[in-house]
Design an enzyme around this catalytic site. Structure first.
Site, PDB file in Angstrom:
ATOM      1  N   THR A  46      15.091 -23.166 -23.628  1.00 49.80           N
ATOM      2  CA  THR A  46      13.644 -23.355 -23.749  1.00 49.80           C
ATOM      3  C   THR A  46      13.259 -24.736 -23.250  1.00 49.80           C
ATOM      4  O   THR A  46      14.061 -25.671 -23.267  1.00 49.80           O
ATOM      5  CB  THR A  46      13.164 -23.197 -25.207  1.00 49.80           C
ATOM      6  OG1 THR A  46      13.844 -24.147 -26.030  1.00 49.80           O
ATOM      7  CG2 THR A  46      13.404 -21.788 -25.724  1.00 49.80           C
TER       8      THR A  46
ATOM      9  N   GLU B 110       7.664 -23.789 -27.713  1.00 47.05           N
ATOM     10  CA  GLU B 110       8.930 -23.700 -26.993  1.00 47.05           C
ATOM     11  C   GLU B 110       8.844 -22.543 -26.004  1.00 47.05           C
ATOM     12  O   GLU B 110       8.664 -21.401 -26.399  1.00 47.05           O
ATOM     13  CB  GLU B 110      10.078 -23.487 -27.968  1.00 47.05           C
ATOM     14  CG  GLU B 110      10.209 -24.626 -28.967  1.00 47.05           C
ATOM     15  CD  GLU B 110      11.312 -24.398 -29.978  1.00 47.05           C
ATOM     16  OE1 GLU B 110      12.442 -24.077 -29.555  1.00 47.05           O
ATOM     17  OE2 GLU B 110      11.038 -24.528 -31.179  1.00 47.05           O
TER      18      GLU B 110
END
Length: 176
Positions: A54, A109
């Site tokens: 991420t 994220e």
């Protein structure tokens, strides 16, 4: 210092089968939502623990997103700096507290559905949030969390395949 915010979450995701496509055929308000910021270091678990890398938007971007978005999992498009000539990739974004990890700060994220050879800390990440997939949940195991994230990725790909969502890839908000 302000007291941490306590948010209650369902213990686990519902056992019912999940839909393969979410949202209407054409995005409805508040979508699309444009976010951008310099990729910042997160908690270091996306690639290492989850196998799902991420890119984190800065805390101030996550705070501003909270005025428009509820916590949950979202789908859309992302671009990073001028990589690959400004190419745009599909993405899923976890926005919230990540209850499995008991975060004390809300985070944004972004998992970009592409394999990158190098990281891109310090580069500008541009995101168009096109729709909502599901609320965030707590999980009984790491494996259950990973399974649900992989389902989110499949749902995002299917949902983005519709013409009105495909058109968002050409937005000027994704250009460097």
């Amino acid at each position: 210092m302000a007291a941490p915010v306590t948010v209650s979450h369902p213990v686990i995701a519902p056992a019912a089968p999940r839909p393969s496509i979410v949202g209407p055929d054409v995005p409805e308000s508040p979508y699309p939502v444009n976010l951008k910021g310099v990729v910042s270091r997160g908690f270091g678990r996306g690639s290492k623990e989850l196998g799902i890398p991420t890119a984190n938007l800065p805390e101030e971007v996550a705070a501003a997103a909270g005025s428009v978005l509820d916590t949950g999992i979202y789908f859309g498009w992302a671009s990073v700096g001028d990589r690959d000539g400004g190419k745009v990739w599909p993405m899923v974004m976890s926005f919230g507290w990540n209850p499995f990890y008991k975060n004390e700060k809300r985070s944004a994220e972004v998992h970009i559905m592409n394999v990158f050879e190098t990281d891109f800390y310090g580069e500008e990440l541009r995101v168009i949030v096109a729709g909502f997939i599901r609320p965030e949940f707590n999980y009984v195991s790491l494996e259950a969390l990973i399974d649900d994230i992989n389902t989110d990725i499949a749902v995002a790909k299917n949902s983005l395949g519709r013409p009105a969502y495909q058109a968002l890839k050409d937005s000027s908000a994704l250009k460097a």
